[in-house]
Each structure stands twice: as structure tokens, then as C-alpha cells.
Design an enzyme around this catalytic site. Structure first.
Site, PDB file in Angstrom:
ATOM      1  N   ASN A   1       0.877  -1.173   0.000  1.00  0.00           N
ATOM      2  CA  ASN A   1       0.000   0.000   0.000  1.00  0.00           C
ATOM      3  C   ASN A   1       0.913   1.221   0.000  1.00  0.00           C
ATOM      4  O   ASN A   1       1.448   1.591   1.035  1.00  0.00           O
ATOM      5  CB  ASN A   1      -0.898  -0.013   1.253  1.00  0.00           C
ATOM      6  CG  ASN A   1      -1.694   1.266   1.396  1.00  0.00           C
ATOM      7  OD1 ASN A   1      -1.860   2.021   0.438  1.00  0.00           O
ATOM      8  ND2 ASN A   1      -2.200   1.528   2.605  1.00  0.00           N
TER       9      ASN A   1
ATOM     10  N   LYS B   1       0.236   4.238  -0.395  1.00  0.00           N
ATOM     11  CA  LYS B   1      -0.404   5.450   0.145  1.00  0.00           C
ATOM     12  C   LYS B   1      -0.138   6.642  -0.790  1.00  0.00           C
ATOM     13  O   LYS B   1      -0.081   6.458  -1.992  1.00  0.00           O
ATOM     14  CB  LYS B   1       0.082   5.731   1.567  1.00  0.00           C
ATOM     15  CG  LYS B   1       0.023   4.495   2.467  1.00  0.00           C
ATOM     16  CD  LYS B   1       0.149   4.839   3.905  1.00  0.00           C
ATOM     17  CE  LYS B   1       0.276   3.558   4.717  1.00  0.00           C
ATOM     18  NZ  LYS B   1       0.036   3.750   6.122  1.00  0.00           N
TER      19      LYS B   1
ATOM     20  N   HIS C   1      -9.431   1.430   4.661  1.00  0.00           N
ATOM     21  CA  HIS C   1      -8.185   1.673   5.389  1.00  0.00           C
ATOM     22  C   HIS C   1      -8.468   2.666   6.524  1.00  0.00           C
ATOM     23  O   HIS C   1      -9.259   3.600   6.353  1.00  0.00           O
ATOM     24  CB  HIS C   1      -7.118   2.223   4.439  1.00  0.00           C
ATOM     25  CG  HIS C   1      -5.751   2.192   5.045  1.00  0.00           C
ATOM     26  ND1 HIS C   1      -5.342   3.122   5.975  1.00  0.00           N
ATOM     27  CD2 HIS C   1      -4.720   1.331   4.898  1.00  0.00           C
ATOM     28  CE1 HIS C   1      -4.105   2.831   6.365  1.00  0.00           C
ATOM     29  NE2 HIS C   1      -3.711   1.747   5.729  1.00  0.00           N
TER      30      HIS C   1
ATOM     31  N   GLU D   1      -6.870   5.093   7.560  1.00  0.00           N
ATOM     32  CA  GLU D   1      -6.622   6.499   7.196  1.00  0.00           C
ATOM     33  C   GLU D   1      -7.817   7.089   6.455  1.00  0.00           C
ATOM     34  O   GLU D   1      -8.128   8.267   6.595  1.00  0.00           O
ATOM     35  CB  GLU D   1      -5.324   6.594   6.362  1.00  0.00           C
ATOM     36  CG  GLU D   1      -4.097   6.357   7.247  1.00  0.00           C
ATOM     37  CD  GLU D   1      -2.887   5.790   6.538  1.00  0.00           C
ATOM     38  OE1 GLU D   1      -2.823   5.831   5.299  1.00  0.00           O
ATOM     39  OE2 GLU D   1      -1.996   5.282   7.253  1.00  0.00           O
TER      40      GLU D   1
ATOM     41  N   GLU E   1      -5.737  -4.605  10.465  1.00  0.00           N
ATOM     42  CA  GLU E   1      -4.702  -3.597  10.674  1.00  0.00           C
ATOM     43  C   GLU E   1      -4.981  -2.817  11.950  1.00  0.00           C
ATOM     44  O   GLU E   1      -5.731  -1.828  11.928  1.00  0.00           O
ATOM     45  CB  GLU E   1      -4.675  -2.624   9.488  1.00  0.00           C
ATOM     46  CG  GLU E   1      -4.378  -3.273   8.156  1.00  0.00           C
ATOM     47  CD  GLU E   1      -3.716  -2.290   7.204  1.00  0.00           C
ATOM     48  OE1 GLU E   1      -2.657  -2.624   6.681  1.00  0.00           O
ATOM     49  OE2 GLU E   1      -4.244  -1.183   7.012  1.00  0.00           O
TER      50      GLU E   1
ATOM     51  N   GLY F   1       2.319   2.348  10.701  1.00  0.00           N
ATOM     52  CA  GLY F   1       3.307   3.413  10.521  1.00  0.00           C
ATOM     53  C   GLY F   1       3.965   3.848  11.817  1.00  0.00           C
ATOM     54  O   GLY F   1       4.628   4.883  11.867  1.00  0.00           O
TER      55      GLY F   1
ATOM     56  N   SER G   1       3.240  -2.089  10.476  1.00  0.00           N
ATOM     57  CA  SER G   1       4.684  -2.164  10.712  1.00  0.00           C
ATOM     58  C   SER G   1       5.265  -3.555  10.442  1.00  0.00           C
ATOM     59  O   SER G   1       6.166  -4.006  11.145  1.00  0.00           O
ATOM     60  CB  SER G   1       5.023  -1.683  12.129  1.00  0.00           C
ATOM     61  OG  SER G   1       4.611  -0.343  12.298  1.00  0.00           O
TER      62      SER G   1
HETATM   63  C1  PEP Z   1      -0.885   0.285   6.045  1.00  0.00           C
HETATM   64  O1  PEP Z   1      -1.049   1.485   6.083  1.00  0.00           O
HETATM   65  O2  PEP Z   1      -1.662  -0.439   5.392  1.00  0.00           O
HETATM   66  C2  PEP Z   1       0.268  -0.262   6.776  1.00  0.00           C
HETATM   67  C3  PEP Z   1       0.230  -1.503   7.146  1.00  0.00           C
HETATM   68  O3  PEP Z   1       1.296   0.611   7.028  1.00  0.00           O
HETATM   69  P1  PEP Z   1       2.716   0.278   7.703  1.00  0.00           P
HETATM   70  O4  PEP Z   1       3.182  -1.044   7.125  1.00  0.00           O
HETATM   71  O5  PEP Z   1       3.610   1.401   7.307  1.00  0.00           O
HETATM   72  O6  PEP Z   1       2.490   0.182   9.163  1.00  0.00           O
END
Ligand code: PEP
Length: 251
Positions: free
Chosen positions: A9, A11, A96, A98, A168, A174, A214
Site C-alpha cells: 500500500n 499510500k 483503510h 486512514e 490492521e 506506521g 509495521s
Molecule cells: C498500512 O497502512 O496499510 C500499513 C500496514 O502501514 P505500515 O506497514 O507502514 O504500518
């Protein structure tokens, strides 16, 4: 048998030329490999057409990171599911945290987006997950159940076959804080149980459930070894081909 998947992803990162280079590097790396998972790149709308041209879509799937809750019309700035599908993309990431948090996407709106995406022939990577506050208040299962049931449980069994779930935890996205493999497994098993109650054991067992938050080359192996973790949705670590491939090859 359910598929293992590692999906990036990106983003709101990379210009189109940078994204094309990244996609080329991933495509090159997977081209001649016998991988134990499917690989998908989730890229900004602006990148879909250009990225489609440099990947072998049979080896690397292509996802948009969102789509509109309408198919066409006077919705300035929006991009619809049929538009996404017309680029040759085969997936869309929906729900997501976000999008839920910054753009107020409700379970009801996501239900509409899911319907339009499936109608357009896209497969959906549907994200769910709790905040730290919700986890500390013991509400993980309630939050997950509400997100999944309100946006997805109206689907038919045939439609369900085109759904991938991504768990998630918001506190892990992040932040560098990964859920432990046991914490993630516990929620994944709960999600599979929810699916089994609604769609039956066979569909539940065939559903791919990804972990996101992460995930990196150093922790992917331990996460993917858990029985209900079928791969990852990868944010930060998907922006470098080498890191992303380190996760892909963790299977
Ligand atoms: C995401 O935003 O889908 C995600 C898993 O981000 P990160 O791997 O950076 O934590």
C-alpha cells in the site's frame, strides 16, 4: 485452499516516474521466482495505468487504494470503481483506517463502495482494526465485528469469494509497533470464526486474512507462520523493492 498474499500500500507516496521504477523493480524480482504467495501493488490512482504497463498482471496484481461511493456523475475529484477497473487494476483497498479516520468513511459508505467495486469486477481488500484506546478498553472484537458485519455481511457467498480481509490495528500502522504474532493470530482467528458463522466453514477457511501494521522483513516470517495469518498489507516497507521482497519471500 486459501491464497497467501503480500500486498503493498504505497499510500500518497512516489511520483508517477518513481512509482513506475518501483513497480518495475518488484516485477523484475518476482518474474522468475516460484513464490509461495500472490503479490499485489496498491498504488495511487494517478499511477494505475502507467504501473499496469510495466507489470506482468499474471504475476503482480494491481490495486487502487480507494474508490468512490458512486459510479459516475457530478462528484468532482472522485474516481469510481469502473474507472479503476478500466485501467486494468484487479483489486481495490477499501476501509483503510486512514480513509475511515481522515475522510470520515463510515461502515455504511464502505458497504456501498464494496458493492460498486464488486459490480465493476474488482476484488476487495477490506481493512478493519481497532485503535489503541479501543484495545485498552477491551473492545477489539466488538469493533472488528461491527466493521466487518456492517460493510460485508450482506454479500452473497459468490461475492464473498472476491473479498480479502486485512486486519490492521491502527496503533501499529506506521508506528514501528507491530502487534505480536500471538496478538495478531488471536484477532485473525476471531475474524475467521465470524466469517464461518455468517458464510460457513468452507468459505471461512478459504478466506485470505492479511495482517498490516509495521510489518517488515525482520518480523514477517514469525507473523506468517501463524495458522490464520495469510500474508500482509504492507505500507512503509512496500516503498523499497528490497524490503518488500524481503516480506514476499518470508513465506
Ligand atoms: C498500512 O497502512 O496499510 C500499513 C500496514 O502501514 P505500515 O506497514 O507502514 O504500518
Amino acid at each position: 485452499m486459501r491464497k497467501n498474499i503480500v500486498a503493498g500500500n504505497w499510500k500518497m507516496n512516489t511520483t508517477v516516474p518513481e512509482g513506475v521504477e518501483l513497480a518495475k523493480a518488484v516485477n523484475e524480482a518476482v518474474k522468475n521466482e516460484q513464490l509461495k504467495c500472490d503479490v499485489i501493488l496498491g498504488v495511487p490512482f494517478t499511477h494505475l495505468t502507467a504501473v499496469k504497463q510495466v507489470i506482468d498482471i499474471n504475476k503482480v496484481g494491481l490495486a487502487a487504494e480507494n474508490c468512490a461511493d458512486h459510479n459516475s456523475g457530478a462528484y468532482t475529484g472522485e474516481v469510481s470503481a469502473p474507472m479503476v477497473a478500466s485501467t486494468g487494476a484487479n483489486y481495490v483497498i477499501l476501509g483503510h483506517s486512514e480513509r475511515r479516520g481522515y475522510y470520515n468513511e463510515s461502515n455504511q459508505m464502505l458497504k456501498t463502495k464494496v458493492d460498486l467495486a464488486l459490480e465493476a469486477g474488482l476484488k476487495v481488500i477490506f481493512c478493519c482494526g481497532e485503535s489503541l484506546e479501543e484495545r485498552e478498553a477491551g473492545k477489539v472484537q466488538d469493533v472488528i465485528k461491527q466493521e466487518i458485519s456492517e460493510s460485508l455481511f450482506h454479500l452473497s457467498n459468490e461475492q464473498w469469494a472476491n473479498i480479502v480481509i486485512a486486519y490492521e490495528p491502527i496503533w501499529a500502522i506506521g508506528t514501528g509497533k507491530t502487534a505480536t504474532s500471538d496478538q495478531a493470530q488471536e484477532v485473525h482467528a476471531f475474524i475467521r470464526k465470524l466469517i464461518a458463522e455468517r458464510f460457513g466453514d468452507e468459505l471461512a477457511s478459504n478466506t485470505t486474512i492479511l495482517y498490516g501494521g509495521s510489518c517488515k522483513p525482520s518480523n514477517a516470517k514469525e507473523l506468517f507462520a501463524k495458522p490464520d495469518i495469510d500474508g500482509g498489507l504492507i505500507g512503509g516497507a512496500s516503498l523499497k523493492a528490497q524490503d518488500f521482497m524481503g516480506i514476499v519471500t518470508a513465506f
